[in-house]
Design an enzyme around this catalytic site. Structure first.
Site, PDB file in Angstrom:
ATOM      1  N   GLU A   1     -10.851   0.073  -7.671  1.00  0.00           N
ATOM      2  CA  GLU A   1     -10.925   0.968  -6.502  1.00  0.00           C
ATOM      3  C   GLU A   1     -12.202   1.821  -6.476  1.00  0.00           C
ATOM      4  O   GLU A   1     -12.742   2.092  -5.399  1.00  0.00           O
ATOM      5  CB  GLU A   1      -9.696   1.880  -6.485  1.00  0.00           C
ATOM      6  CG  GLU A   1      -8.419   1.105  -6.195  1.00  0.00           C
ATOM      7  CD  GLU A   1      -7.160   1.952  -6.283  1.00  0.00           C
ATOM      8  OE1 GLU A   1      -7.244   3.157  -6.622  1.00  0.00           O
ATOM      9  OE2 GLU A   1      -6.078   1.400  -5.995  1.00  0.00           O
TER      10      GLU A   1
ATOM     11  N   LYS B   1      -6.082  10.841   2.889  1.00  0.00           N
ATOM     12  CA  LYS B   1      -5.801   9.847   3.928  1.00  0.00           C
ATOM     13  C   LYS B   1      -6.019  10.425   5.328  1.00  0.00           C
ATOM     14  O   LYS B   1      -6.097  11.647   5.493  1.00  0.00           O
ATOM     15  CB  LYS B   1      -4.360   9.332   3.748  1.00  0.00           C
ATOM     16  CG  LYS B   1      -4.149   8.565   2.432  1.00  0.00           C
ATOM     17  CD  LYS B   1      -2.756   7.959   2.357  1.00  0.00           C
ATOM     18  CE  LYS B   1      -2.565   7.186   1.062  1.00  0.00           C
ATOM     19  NZ  LYS B   1      -1.224   6.543   0.990  1.00  0.00           N
TER      20      LYS B   1
ATOM     21  N   ASN C   1       1.304   9.902   3.962  1.00  0.00           N
ATOM     22  CA  ASN C   1       1.627  10.727   2.794  1.00  0.00           C
ATOM     23  C   ASN C   1       0.399  11.351   2.119  1.00  0.00           C
ATOM     24  O   ASN C   1       0.377  11.583   0.912  1.00  0.00           O
ATOM     25  CB  ASN C   1       2.491   9.932   1.806  1.00  0.00           C
ATOM     26  CG  ASN C   1       1.785   8.709   1.244  1.00  0.00           C
ATOM     27  OD1 ASN C   1       0.629   8.461   1.555  1.00  0.00           O
ATOM     28  ND2 ASN C   1       2.470   7.966   0.411  1.00  0.00           N
TER      29      ASN C   1
ATOM     30  N   TYR D   1      -6.030  -2.381  -0.114  1.00  0.00           N
ATOM     31  CA  TYR D   1      -4.591  -2.424  -0.434  1.00  0.00           C
ATOM     32  C   TYR D   1      -4.091  -3.863  -0.589  1.00  0.00           C
ATOM     33  O   TYR D   1      -2.936  -4.153  -0.305  1.00  0.00           O
ATOM     34  CB  TYR D   1      -3.787  -1.712   0.652  1.00  0.00           C
ATOM     35  CG  TYR D   1      -3.665  -0.202   0.466  1.00  0.00           C
ATOM     36  CD1 TYR D   1      -3.090   0.342  -0.684  1.00  0.00           C
ATOM     37  CD2 TYR D   1      -4.068   0.686   1.453  1.00  0.00           C
ATOM     38  CE1 TYR D   1      -2.945   1.717  -0.849  1.00  0.00           C
ATOM     39  CE2 TYR D   1      -3.935   2.067   1.304  1.00  0.00           C
ATOM     40  CZ  TYR D   1      -3.366   2.568   0.139  1.00  0.00           C
ATOM     41  OH  TYR D   1      -3.216   3.926  -0.019  1.00  0.00           O
TER      42      TYR D   1
ATOM     43  N   THR E   1       5.752   8.624  -3.795  1.00  0.00           N
ATOM     44  CA  THR E   1       5.287   8.033  -2.529  1.00  0.00           C
ATOM     45  C   THR E   1       6.046   8.600  -1.333  1.00  0.00           C
ATOM     46  O   THR E   1       5.455   8.954  -0.314  1.00  0.00           O
ATOM     47  CB  THR E   1       5.496   6.492  -2.583  1.00  0.00           C
ATOM     48  OG1 THR E   1       4.974   5.999  -3.816  1.00  0.00           O
ATOM     49  CG2 THR E   1       4.799   5.820  -1.434  1.00  0.00           C
TER      50      THR E   1
ATOM     51  N   HIS F   1      -4.025   9.265  -1.731  1.00  0.00           N
ATOM     52  CA  HIS F   1      -3.926   8.094  -2.601  1.00  0.00           C
ATOM     53  C   HIS F   1      -4.550   8.425  -3.948  1.00  0.00           C
ATOM     54  O   HIS F   1      -5.564   9.133  -4.004  1.00  0.00           O
ATOM     55  CB  HIS F   1      -4.692   6.902  -2.005  1.00  0.00           C
ATOM     56  CG  HIS F   1      -4.964   5.826  -3.021  1.00  0.00           C
ATOM     57  ND1 HIS F   1      -4.043   4.856  -3.325  1.00  0.00           N
ATOM     58  CD2 HIS F   1      -6.023   5.629  -3.849  1.00  0.00           C
ATOM     59  CE1 HIS F   1      -4.545   4.099  -4.306  1.00  0.00           C
ATOM     60  NE2 HIS F   1      -5.740   4.539  -4.631  1.00  0.00           N
TER      61      HIS F   1
HETATM   62  P1  ATP Z   1      -1.049   5.043  -2.992  1.00  0.00           P
HETATM   63  O1  ATP Z   1      -1.274   3.641  -3.491  1.00  0.00           O
HETATM   64  O2  ATP Z   1      -1.480   5.237  -1.557  1.00  0.00           O
HETATM   65  O3  ATP Z   1      -1.596   6.057  -3.927  1.00  0.00           O
HETATM   66  P2  ATP Z   1       1.629   4.966  -4.055  1.00  0.00           P
HETATM   67  O4  ATP Z   1       1.000   4.316  -5.241  1.00  0.00           O
HETATM   68  O5  ATP Z   1       2.463   6.177  -4.257  1.00  0.00           O
HETATM   69  O6  ATP Z   1       0.539   5.322  -2.965  1.00  0.00           O
HETATM   70  P3  ATP Z   1       2.322   2.329  -3.132  1.00  0.00           P
HETATM   71  O7  ATP Z   1       3.625   1.682  -3.455  1.00  0.00           O
HETATM   72  O8  ATP Z   1       1.093   1.866  -3.836  1.00  0.00           O
HETATM   73  O9  ATP Z   1       2.522   3.914  -3.269  1.00  0.00           O
HETATM   74  O10 ATP Z   1       2.124   2.184  -1.561  1.00  0.00           O
HETATM   75  C1  ATP Z   1       0.845   2.361  -0.980  1.00  0.00           C
HETATM   76  C2  ATP Z   1       1.006   3.131   0.289  1.00  0.00           C
HETATM   77  O11 ATP Z   1       1.720   2.336   1.238  1.00  0.00           O
HETATM   78  C3  ATP Z   1       1.831   4.423   0.193  1.00  0.00           C
HETATM   79  O12 ATP Z   1       1.131   5.531  -0.276  1.00  0.00           O
HETATM   80  C4  ATP Z   1       2.248   4.602   1.637  1.00  0.00           C
HETATM   81  O13 ATP Z   1       1.183   5.146   2.424  1.00  0.00           O
HETATM   82  C5  ATP Z   1       2.523   3.175   2.058  1.00  0.00           C
HETATM   83  N1  ATP Z   1       3.931   2.810   1.833  1.00  0.00           N
HETATM   84  C6  ATP Z   1       4.532   2.567   0.650  1.00  0.00           C
HETATM   85  N2  ATP Z   1       5.830   2.248   0.803  1.00  0.00           N
HETATM   86  C7  ATP Z   1       6.041   2.281   2.147  1.00  0.00           C
HETATM   87  C8  ATP Z   1       7.174   2.054   2.981  1.00  0.00           C
HETATM   88  N3  ATP Z   1       8.357   1.702   2.456  1.00  0.00           N
HETATM   89  N4  ATP Z   1       7.022   2.198   4.308  1.00  0.00           N
HETATM   90  C9  ATP Z   1       5.829   2.523   4.857  1.00  0.00           C
HETATM   91  N5  ATP Z   1       4.721   2.751   4.138  1.00  0.00           N
HETATM   92  C10 ATP Z   1       4.819   2.638   2.811  1.00  0.00           C
HETATM   93 MG    MG Z   2      -0.347   2.711  -5.053  1.00  0.00          MG
END
Ligand code: ATP
Ligand code: MG
Length: 148
Positions: free
Chosen positions: A126, A9, A112, A49, A91, A115
């Protein structure tokens, strides 16, 4: 053999962590089959997303993902989807296990670092979002040059 889509990211690219992220995956035996740097427009981040479009963090997340370049890659290996998710960590970096990428490097639940596709269905959406067929080399094709 599974394929999964990984994104370094914008926070991690800006902090010079591209190599470290790739190294963690390669050192666990995952094979890079496609790799590119991309600067997403916010609309492109929103499309990627789209499953999160109703979430309160959607606007902030997609602005973050469009704020600087990302490095997208296709990784292959047995159980690659789950193995990548394990190496990434939870996450929220505060909840991520010791030794995971997010525990080591993530600044916040949003910024974070990385992805990874969370299922075969996600990977099937994706991977072609970022890569066309000619941009993905099969592990067999990679193995044709033996340097070991
Ligand atoms: P990714 O899809 O990026 O691999 P993930 O599957 O661990 O991450 P998701 O629930 O799919 O988490 O959320 C997608 C992304 O949205 C997270 O990686 C983070 O960057 C952001 N995100 C998720 N939850 C929050 C939150 N509560 N506040 C802010 N940003 C968030
Ligand atoms: Mg995710």
């Amino acid at each position: 053999m599974e394929h999964t889509l990984v994104i370094v990211k914008p926070d991690a690219v800006a902090r010079g962590l591209i190599g470290e992220v790739i190294r963690r995956f390669e050192s666990e035996g995952l094979v890079v089959c496609g790799l590119k740097m991309v600067r997403l427009a916010q609309k492109e981040a929103e499309g990627f997303y789209q499953v999160h479009r109703a979430r309160p963090f959607f606007d902030s997340l997609t602005r973050f993902m469009a704020a600087g370049p990302c490095v997208a890659m296709v990784l292959a290996g047995e159980g690659a989807i789950g193995r990548v998710r394990t190496l990434m960590g939870a996450t929220d970096p505060a909840k991520a296990a010791e030794g995971t990428l997010r525990r080591s490097f993530a600044a916040s639940i949003e910024k974070n670092v990385v992805h990874g596709s969370d299922s075969e269905a996600s990977a099937a959406f994706e991977i072609p979002y970022f890569f066309n067929r000619l941009e993905i080399v099969s592990p067999a094709e990679r193995g044709e040059i033996s340097v070991m």
